[in-house]
Motif scaffolding. Structure first.
Motif, PDB file in Angstrom:
ATOM      1  N   LEU A   1       0.831  -1.194   0.000  1.00 50.04           N
ATOM      2  CA  LEU A   1       0.000   0.000   0.000  1.00 50.04           C
ATOM      3  C   LEU A   1       0.872   1.253   0.000  1.00 50.04           C
ATOM      4  N   ILE A   2       1.978   1.191   0.753  1.00 50.31           N
ATOM      5  CA  ILE A   2       2.968   2.270   0.787  1.00 50.31           C
ATOM      6  C   ILE A   2       4.332   1.624   0.981  1.00 50.31           C
ATOM      7  N   TYR A   3       5.305   2.091   0.234  1.00 46.75           N
ATOM      8  CA  TYR A   3       6.690   1.670   0.445  1.00 46.75           C
ATOM      9  C   TYR A   3       7.581   2.874   0.166  1.00 46.75           C
ATOM     10  N   LEU A   4       8.208   3.377   1.223  1.00 44.53           N
ATOM     11  CA  LEU A   4       9.055   4.571   1.120  1.00 44.53           C
ATOM     12  C   LEU A   4      10.440   4.260   1.686  1.00 44.53           C
ATOM     13  N   PRO A   5      11.364   3.851   0.830  1.00 43.55           N
ATOM     14  CA  PRO A   5      12.726   3.603   1.317  1.00 43.55           C
ATOM     15  C   PRO A   5      13.560   4.871   1.338  1.00 43.55           C
ATOM     16  N   GLN A   6      14.591   4.861   2.145  1.00 40.62           N
ATOM     17  CA  GLN A   6      15.629   5.896   2.186  1.00 40.62           C
ATOM     18  C   GLN A   6      15.121   7.323   2.093  1.00 40.62           C
ATOM     19  N   ARG A   7      14.549   7.748   3.155  1.00 34.82           N
ATOM     20  CA  ARG A   7      14.037   9.111   3.319  1.00 34.82           C
ATOM     21  C   ARG A   7      12.905   9.452   2.360  1.00 34.82           C
ATOM     22  N   GLY A   8      12.204   8.434   1.880  1.00 35.09           N
ATOM     23  CA  GLY A   8      11.034   8.675   1.050  1.00 35.09           C
ATOM     24  C   GLY A   8       9.939   9.397   1.815  1.00 35.09           C
ATOM     25  N   ILE A   9       9.964   9.302   3.133  1.00 37.95           N
ATOM     26  CA  ILE A   9       8.984   9.996   3.965  1.00 37.95           C
ATOM     27  C   ILE A   9       9.090  11.503   3.728  1.00 37.95           C
ATOM     28  N   GLU A  10      10.303  11.994   3.679  1.00 35.89           N
ATOM     29  CA  GLU A  10      10.516  13.428   3.468  1.00 35.89           C
ATOM     30  C   GLU A  10       9.930  13.875   2.126  1.00 35.89           C
ATOM     31  N   ASP A  11      10.140  13.084   1.091  1.00 37.28           N
ATOM     32  CA  ASP A  11       9.568  13.399  -0.222  1.00 37.28           C
ATOM     33  C   ASP A  11       8.047  13.382  -0.173  1.00 37.28           C
ATOM     34  N   ARG A  12       7.496  12.386   0.505  1.00 37.79           N
ATOM     35  CA  ARG A  12       6.045  12.270   0.593  1.00 37.79           C
ATOM     36  C   ARG A  12       5.451  13.441   1.373  1.00 37.79           C
ATOM     37  N   VAL A  13       6.082  13.810   2.478  1.00 34.32           N
ATOM     38  CA  VAL A  13       5.612  14.943   3.276  1.00 34.32           C
ATOM     39  C   VAL A  13       5.630  16.218   2.445  1.00 34.32           C
TER      40      VAL A  13
ATOM     41  N   GLY B   1       0.539  20.845  -1.259  1.00 36.87           N
ATOM     42  CA  GLY B   1      -0.688  20.908  -2.044  1.00 36.87           C
ATOM     43  C   GLY B   1      -0.597  20.181  -3.375  1.00 36.87           C
ATOM     44  N   ASP B   2       0.521  19.487  -3.623  1.00 43.60           N
ATOM     45  CA  ASP B   2       0.701  18.771  -4.882  1.00 43.60           C
ATOM     46  C   ASP B   2       0.031  17.399  -4.907  1.00 43.60           C
ATOM     47  N   SER B   3      -0.590  17.013  -3.815  1.00 42.02           N
ATOM     48  CA  SER B   3      -1.268  15.725  -3.765  1.00 42.02           C
ATOM     49  C   SER B   3      -2.777  15.965  -3.684  1.00 42.02           C
ATOM     50  N   TYR B   4      -3.450  15.760  -4.802  1.00 47.97           N
ATOM     51  CA  TYR B   4      -4.892  15.991  -4.849  1.00 47.97           C
ATOM     52  C   TYR B   4      -5.630  15.128  -3.826  1.00 47.97           C
ATOM     53  N   ALA B   5      -5.183  13.900  -3.632  1.00 47.68           N
ATOM     54  CA  ALA B   5      -5.842  12.996  -2.688  1.00 47.68           C
ATOM     55  C   ALA B   5      -5.728  13.478  -1.250  1.00 47.68           C
ATOM     56  N   SER B   6      -4.786  14.366  -0.979  1.00 45.68           N
ATOM     57  CA  SER B   6      -4.575  14.863   0.387  1.00 45.68           C
ATOM     58  C   SER B   6      -4.990  16.316   0.558  1.00 45.68           C
ATOM     59  N   THR B   7      -5.792  16.831  -0.366  1.00 49.67           N
ATOM     60  CA  THR B   7      -6.225  18.220  -0.288  1.00 49.67           C
ATOM     61  C   THR B   7      -7.740  18.279  -0.169  1.00 49.67           C
ATOM     62  N   PRO B   8      -8.276  18.831   0.895  1.00 53.30           N
ATOM     63  CA  PRO B   8      -7.573  19.347   2.070  1.00 53.30           C
ATOM     64  C   PRO B   8      -7.042  18.199   2.923  1.00 53.30           C
ATOM     65  N   LEU B   9      -5.978  18.452   3.652  1.00 51.27           N
ATOM     66  CA  LEU B   9      -5.367  17.448   4.499  1.00 51.27           C
ATOM     67  C   LEU B   9      -6.288  17.141   5.674  1.00 51.27           C
ATOM     68  N   PRO B  10      -6.640  15.864   5.874  1.00 47.39           N
ATOM     69  CA  PRO B  10      -7.516  15.531   6.992  1.00 47.39           C
ATOM     70  C   PRO B  10      -6.798  15.673   8.334  1.00 47.39           C
ATOM     71  N   THR B  11      -7.568  15.773   9.387  1.00 44.76           N
ATOM     72  CA  THR B  11      -6.997  15.757  10.729  1.00 44.76           C
ATOM     73  C   THR B  11      -7.009  14.318  11.225  1.00 44.76           C
ATOM     74  N   THR B  12      -6.079  14.011  12.110  1.00 38.40           N
ATOM     75  CA  THR B  12      -5.956  12.637  12.601  1.00 38.40           C
ATOM     76  C   THR B  12      -5.786  12.617  14.113  1.00 38.40           C
TER      77      THR B  12
END
Length: 169
Positions: free
Chosen positions: A65-77, A83-94
């Motif tokens: 479902l998600i695989y982020l190697p070697q600092r891929g988290i930083e890229d994803r964040v 705002g470049d991720s349509y699926a995350s706009t607006p960003l939900p609260t958790t």
């Protein structure tokens, strides 16, 4: 040399504080602080379910479902916070609630930790979603501080309704 009960307890408290801090950074959207909790070569993985009883085991050869190697988290964040991720706009609260924490292996500077979590996501587009998650961490101690070297988040649902991203698992 075997750790004393007091040493094991102190390590347990240190691990619990780390997991609570990670959850709080995510929930409060303190992305820089959250990314800084991970090592430079960290891996963040959410395996897919192969069938009712087992998940995929190799993120390099099987579906994840998600695989982020070697600092891929930083890229994803960067992607979802810019705002470049349509699926995350607006960003939900958790709201992450982490519990059942167990230190299953402690080799001095490297630990394996299992935990369970309930993650409630409030998305203005889709409503409220509650997910159960199993966590499997590999932690490393560097300069007296624990860092996350690997995190596997296994979603307990086999059918995903809505989006799944690093902030809601």
């Amino acid at each position: 040399m075997t750790a004393t009960i007091e040493q094991q307890y102190q390590r347990f408290l240190q691990v619990n504080a780390l997991l609570a801090e990670e959850a709080d950074h995510i929930d409060r959207r303190r992305w820089r602080e959250w990314v800084d909790m991970y090592t430079e070569d960290s891996v963040f993985w959410v395996p897919a379910w192969r069938n009712e009883d087992e998940t995929t085991q190799d993120p390099k050869r099987e579906i994840s479902l998600i695989y982020l190697p070697q600092r891929g988290i930083e890229d994803r964040v960067f992607r979802f916070s810019s705002g470049d991720s349509y699926a995350s706009t607006p960003l939900p609260t958790t709201c992450h609630t982490v519990g059942s924490v167990r230190v299953v292996e402690d080799q001095g500077g490297e630990l394996r930790v299992l935990a369970k979590a309930t993650v409630v996501t409030m998305d203005p587009r889709t409503g409220v979603t509650t997910r159960g998650v199993w966590y499997d961490y590999r932690l490393l101690e560097r300069d007296g501080r624990l860092l996350i070297a690997a995190k596997t988040a296994t979603l307990l649902e086999t059918v995903i309704d809505g989006t799944v991203d690093v902030y809601n698992v």
